[in-house]
Design an enzyme around this catalytic site. Structure first.
Site, PDB file in Angstrom:
ATOM      1  N   CYS A  28      23.102  16.359  95.923  1.00 12.27           N
ATOM      2  CA  CYS A  28      23.054  17.627  95.188  1.00 12.27           C
ATOM      3  C   CYS A  28      23.997  17.633  93.986  1.00 12.27           C
ATOM      4  CB  CYS A  28      23.420  18.797  96.103  1.00 12.27           C
ATOM      5  SG  CYS A  28      23.363  20.393  95.234  1.00 12.27           S
ATOM      6  N   ARG A  31      26.687  21.189  93.394  1.00 15.18           N
ATOM      7  CA  ARG A  31      27.697  21.510  94.405  1.00 15.18           C
ATOM      8  C   ARG A  31      28.925  22.265  93.893  1.00 15.18           C
ATOM      9  NH1 ARG A  31      28.602  15.864  97.269  1.00 15.18           N
ATOM     10  NH2 ARG A  31      27.401  14.941  95.573  1.00 15.18           N
ATOM     11  N   TRP A 201      19.170  27.621  92.250  1.00 14.55           N
ATOM     12  CA  TRP A 201      18.271  27.779  91.102  1.00 14.55           C
ATOM     13  C   TRP A 201      17.844  26.387  90.650  1.00 14.55           C
ATOM     14  CZ3 TRP A 201      23.117  30.229  91.199  1.00 14.55           C
ATOM     15  CH2 TRP A 201      24.161  29.517  90.600  1.00 14.55           C
ATOM     16  N   GLU A 206      13.672  19.261  86.925  1.00 17.21           N
ATOM     17  CA  GLU A 206      12.886  19.236  88.175  1.00 17.21           C
ATOM     18  C   GLU A 206      11.454  19.692  87.892  1.00 17.21           C
ATOM     19  OE1 GLU A 206      14.935  20.613  91.880  1.00 17.21           O
ATOM     20  OE2 GLU A 206      16.214  21.606  90.410  1.00 17.21           O
TER      21      GLU A 206
HETATM   22  C1  HEM Z   1      22.944  26.628  92.886  1.00 12.75           C
HETATM   23  C2  HEM Z   1      22.175  25.816  92.186  1.00 12.75           C
HETATM   24  C3  HEM Z   1      21.744  24.450  92.655  1.00 12.75           C
HETATM   25  C4  HEM Z   1      21.257  23.491  91.819  1.00 12.75           C
HETATM   26  C5  HEM Z   1      21.092  23.585  90.299  1.00 12.75           C
HETATM   27  C6  HEM Z   1      20.936  22.344  92.641  1.00 12.75           C
HETATM   28  C7  HEM Z   1      20.370  21.172  92.140  1.00 12.75           C
HETATM   29  C8  HEM Z   1      19.844  20.173  92.935  1.00 12.75           C
HETATM   30  C9  HEM Z   1      18.979  19.122  92.449  1.00 12.75           C
HETATM   31  C10 HEM Z   1      18.475  18.960  91.014  1.00 12.75           C
HETATM   32  C11 HEM Z   1      18.692  18.321  93.495  1.00 12.75           C
HETATM   33  C12 HEM Z   1      17.797  17.065  93.482  1.00 12.75           C
HETATM   34  C13 HEM Z   1      16.393  17.539  93.834  1.00 12.75           C
HETATM   35  C14 HEM Z   1      15.331  16.500  93.521  1.00 12.75           C
HETATM   36  O1  HEM Z   1      15.634  15.573  92.740  1.00 12.75           O
HETATM   37  O2  HEM Z   1      14.203  16.647  94.036  1.00 12.75           O
HETATM   38  C15 HEM Z   1      19.392  18.855  94.650  1.00 12.75           C
HETATM   39  C16 HEM Z   1      19.376  18.289  95.909  1.00 12.75           C
HETATM   40  C17 HEM Z   1      19.866  18.926  97.044  1.00 12.75           C
HETATM   41  N1  HEM Z   1      20.514  20.142  97.087  1.00 12.75           N
HETATM   42 FE1  HEM Z   1      21.129  21.250  95.516  1.00 12.75          FE
HETATM   43  N2  HEM Z   1      21.245  22.594  93.950  1.00 12.75           N
HETATM   44  C18 HEM Z   1      21.727  23.889  94.009  1.00 12.75           C
HETATM   45  C19 HEM Z   1      22.078  24.574  95.176  1.00 12.75           C
HETATM   46  C20 HEM Z   1      21.940  24.066  96.461  1.00 12.75           C
HETATM   47  C21 HEM Z   1      22.174  24.844  97.666  1.00 12.75           C
HETATM   48  C22 HEM Z   1      22.534  26.333  97.710  1.00 12.75           C
HETATM   49  C23 HEM Z   1      22.005  23.992  98.711  1.00 12.75           C
HETATM   50  C24 HEM Z   1      22.139  24.254 100.202  1.00 12.75           C
HETATM   51  C25 HEM Z   1      22.873  25.252 100.704  1.00 12.75           C
HETATM   52  C26 HEM Z   1      21.651  22.686  98.159  1.00 12.75           C
HETATM   53  C27 HEM Z   1      21.397  21.555  98.923  1.00 12.75           C
HETATM   54  C28 HEM Z   1      20.794  20.406  98.409  1.00 12.75           C
HETATM   55  C29 HEM Z   1      20.311  19.308  99.246  1.00 12.75           C
HETATM   56  C30 HEM Z   1      20.427  19.220 100.768  1.00 12.75           C
HETATM   57  C31 HEM Z   1      19.734  18.371  98.387  1.00 12.75           C
HETATM   58  C32 HEM Z   1      19.104  17.005  98.767  1.00 12.75           C
HETATM   59  C33 HEM Z   1      17.633  17.234  99.120  1.00 12.75           C
HETATM   60  C34 HEM Z   1      16.900  15.961  99.547  1.00 12.75           C
HETATM   61  O3  HEM Z   1      17.607  14.982  99.962  1.00 12.75           O
HETATM   62  O4  HEM Z   1      15.645  15.940  99.479  1.00 12.75           O
HETATM   63  N3  HEM Z   1      21.635  22.757  96.794  1.00 12.75           N
HETATM   64  N4  HEM Z   1      20.102  19.989  94.276  1.00 12.75           N
HETATM   65  N1  LIG Z   2      17.146  23.238  92.602  1.00 17.61           N
HETATM   66  C1  LIG Z   2      16.842  22.771  93.819  1.00 17.61           C
HETATM   67  N2  LIG Z   2      16.234  21.612  93.927  1.00 17.61           N
HETATM   68  C2  LIG Z   2      15.997  20.895  95.071  1.00 17.61           C
HETATM   69  C3  LIG Z   2      16.965  20.763  96.065  1.00 17.61           C
HETATM   70  C4  LIG Z   2      16.686  19.998  97.202  1.00 17.61           C
HETATM   71  C5  LIG Z   2      15.444  19.355  97.340  1.00 17.61           C
HETATM   72  C6  LIG Z   2      14.502  19.511  96.327  1.00 17.61           C
HETATM   73  C7  LIG Z   2      13.167  18.868  96.467  1.00 17.61           C
HETATM   74  O1  LIG Z   2      13.275  17.648  97.158  1.00 17.61           O
HETATM   75  C8  LIG Z   2      12.010  17.064  97.372  1.00 17.61           C
HETATM   76  C9  LIG Z   2      12.073  16.094  98.488  1.00 17.61           C
HETATM   77  C10 LIG Z   2      12.385  14.776  97.850  1.00 17.61           C
HETATM   78  N3  LIG Z   2      12.247  14.979  96.423  1.00 17.61           N
HETATM   79  C11 LIG Z   2      11.643  16.271  96.166  1.00 17.61           C
HETATM   80  C12 LIG Z   2      14.748  20.263  95.211  1.00 17.61           C
HETATM   81  C13 LIG Z   2      17.186  23.551  95.012  1.00 17.61           C
HETATM   82  C14 LIG Z   2      16.413  23.896  96.089  1.00 17.61           C
HETATM   83  C15 LIG Z   2      17.132  24.651  97.052  1.00 17.61           C
HETATM   84  C16 LIG Z   2      18.426  24.861  96.711  1.00 17.61           C
HETATM   85  S1  LIG Z   2      18.742  24.178  95.215  1.00 17.61           S
END
Ligand code: HEM
Ligand SMILES: N/C(=N/c1cccc(CO[C@@H]2CCNC2)c1)c1cccs1
Length: 326
Positions: A28, A31, A201, A206
Site C-alpha cells: 500500500c 499508508r 480513495w 489505478e
Molecule cells: C487512503 C487512501 C489510500 C490510497 C491512495 C491507497 C492506495 C493503494 C494502491 C494504489 C494500492 C495498489 C493497488 C493495485 O495496484 O491494484 C494499494 C494496495 C493496498 N492497500 Fe491501500 N490505499 C489507501 C488506503 C488503504 C486503506 C484504508 C487500507 C486498509 C485499511 C489499505 C490497504 C491496502 C492493501 C491491503 C493493499 C494491497 C492489496 C493487494 O495485495 O491486492 N489501503 N493501496
Molecule cells: N485505492 C485503493 N486501491 C486498491 C487497494 C487494494 C487493492 C486494490 C485492487 O487490487 C486488485 C487485486 C490485485 N490487483 C488489483 C486496489 C484502495 C482500495 C481500498 C482501500 S484503498
C-alpha cells in the site's frame, strides 16, 4: 482460550489492530494516512440481509458526497473449524463482464468469471452495458450464497472529460468514485476476519493506467490515440504513452471537477517517502513491495522508483483468500 480455542477482542484491539494491519501492508502506497481510519464494529450482525444493509451504509458514509473517508466495516470473525462469512465480490462496487458468443466481451473483462458464476446463481445483467453494477454476494458460514442489488443512488460515478479535448466526454467513459476491497482476510492477534470491507480513495493511475488502459481491461488507449490523431502504426511514435498520459489527465481532471477525492501518483509517492521518514522516527522499520509501490506509469519520475525497499509480511495484516465459488 482453553474452553473455546479463541477469544473475543475489545473494540480498542479491533480499531488499533485494523490501523496496524493497514500500516503493515507492504503493497500500500497510501499508508501515510494509517491513523485516519474509521472502524465500524459490526461483529454482532448475524444475517446476510443485515450485513448487506451495513455494506450500503458503509458506501454512503465513506463516499460522503465525494469527500471520501477511509473506513473499514468488520463483520463476525471466523470460528475455529468453521468457514468464515464471505463476500464473494473482490470489491463492493465493480462492473460486470459479459463474454459474448463470438468471444467479444462487453464490460470489465476482469469479472467475466464472477459474472458467469452469478448467472448460474440466477442473476441477469440489467441492460448488458459496459458499466453494469454487479450484485453483492454474501455467504454465511455453511449456508448458500445470497445476492443483493446495490441501490443505484448510493454508487457515486464520475463521467470522464478532458481539460483540453472537448471530444473526450462524448466517449461516454465513467468510473466509480469509491474503491472498497471486500475479499481480503484481516488478521489481528491470531483472529481472522474473513469479511472486513475497507476503502480509501483512488490513486489516478489505478483507473487511468490499469482499469481503463490495460489491454485485458477496458483497453481504451487505441481509441484515445485515434481520437488524438496519433500514428498508431508504429510503437516508436510512443502513441500508447501519449494516450496513457491524456487518459490519466482526464481521470484526475474529472474527479477534481466532481469534487471526489483522488490522488495523483507523484503526490502519493512523495507522501510515501515522508511516511517512511515518520516511521523511522517512530523507531519502526517500513516494509514495501517495490513492484506494487512504484506506480504503473512514469515510474522513474517518482522518488520511490530509486529506493530498494525490503519486502516482508508481518501481522496484523490483510491477506488473500481463495475465491469462495471454487
Ligand atoms: C487512503 C487512501 C489510500 C490510497 C491512495 C491507497 C492506495 C493503494 C494502491 C494504489 C494500492 C495498489 C493497488 C493495485 O495496484 O491494484 C494499494 C494496495 C493496498 N492497500 Fe491501500 N490505499 C489507501 C488506503 C488503504 C486503506 C484504508 C487500507 C486498509 C485499511 C489499505 C490497504 C491496502 C492493501 C491491503 C493493499 C494491497 C492489496 C493487494 O495485495 O491486492 N489501503 N493501496
Ligand atoms: N485505492 C485503493 N486501491 C486498491 C487497494 C487494494 C487493492 C486494490 C485492487 O487490487 C486488485 C487485486 C490485485 N490487483 C488489483 C486496489 C484502495 C482500495 C481500498 C482501500 S484503498
Amino acid at each position: 482460550m482453553e474452553r473455546t480455542g479463541t477469544y473475543w477482542q475489545t473494540q480498542e484491539e479491533l480499531t488499533y489492530g485494523s490501523m496496524v494491519a493497514w500500516r503493515n501492508n507492504a503493497r500500500c502506497i497510501g499508508r501515510i494516512n494509517w491513523q485516519m481510519l474509521q472502524v465500524r464494529d459490526m461483529r454482532y450482525l448475524s444475517t446476510a440481509q443485515d450485513i448487506f444493509m451495513a455494506i450500503v451504509e458503509h458506501i454512503r458514509l465513506a463516499t460522503n458526497s465525494g469527500k471520501i473517508r477511509s473506513m473499514i466495516t468488520i463483520f463476525a470473525p471466523q470460528r475455529p473449524g468453521h468457514p468464515g462469512i464471505r463476500i464473494w465480490n473482490p470489491q463492493i462496487i465493480r462492473y460486470a463482464g459479459y463474454r459474448q458468443a463470438n468471444g467479444t466481451i462487453i464490460g470489465d473483462p476482469l469479472h467475466t468469471k464472477l459474472t458467469e458464476v452469478l448467472y448460474k446463481l440466477g442473476w441477469r445483467g440489467a441492460q448488458g452495458g459496459a458499466f453494469d453494477l454487479l450484485p453483492i454476494v454474501i455467504q454465511m458460514p455453511n449456508r448458500p450464497p445470497e445476492l443483493f442489488e446495490l441501490p443505484r443512488d448510493c454508487v457515486l460515478e464520475v463521467a470522464l472529460s478532458h481539460p483540453d479535448f472537448s471530444w473526450f466526454i462524448e466517449l461516454g467513459i465513467k468510473w466509480h468514485a469509491l474503491p472498497v476491497i471486500s475479499n481480503m482476510r484481516l488478521e489481528i492477534g491470531g483472529i481472522s476476519y474473513t469479511a472486513a470491507p475497507f476503502n480509501g480513495w483512488y490513486m489516478g493511475t489505478e483507473i487511468g493506467a490499469r482499469n481503463l488502459g490495460d489491454i485485458n481491461r477496458y483497453n481504451l488507449l487505441p481509441l484515445i490515440a485515434k481520437m488524438m490523431g496519433l500514428d498508431t502504426r508504429s510503437d516508436r511514435t510512443l502513441w500508447k504513452d501519449r494516450a496513457l498520459v491524456e487518459l490519466n489527465r482526464a481521470v484526475l481532471h474529472s474527479f477534481a471537477l466532481a469534487g471526489v477525492t483522488i490522488i495523483d501518483h507523484h503526490t502519493a509517492a512523495r507522501q510515501f517517502i515522508h511516511h517512511e521518514k515518520r516511521e523511522q522516527q517512530a523507531g519502526r522499520k517500513l516494509y514495501a513491495d517495490w513492484s506494487w509501490i512504484v506506480p504503473p506509469m512514469s515510474g522513474s519520475t517518482t522518488p520511490v522508483f530509486h529506493i530498494p525497499y525490503e519486502n516482508r509480511q508481518v501481522t496484523p495484516n490483510f491477506f488473500y483468500q481463495d475465491d469462495p465459488w471454487l
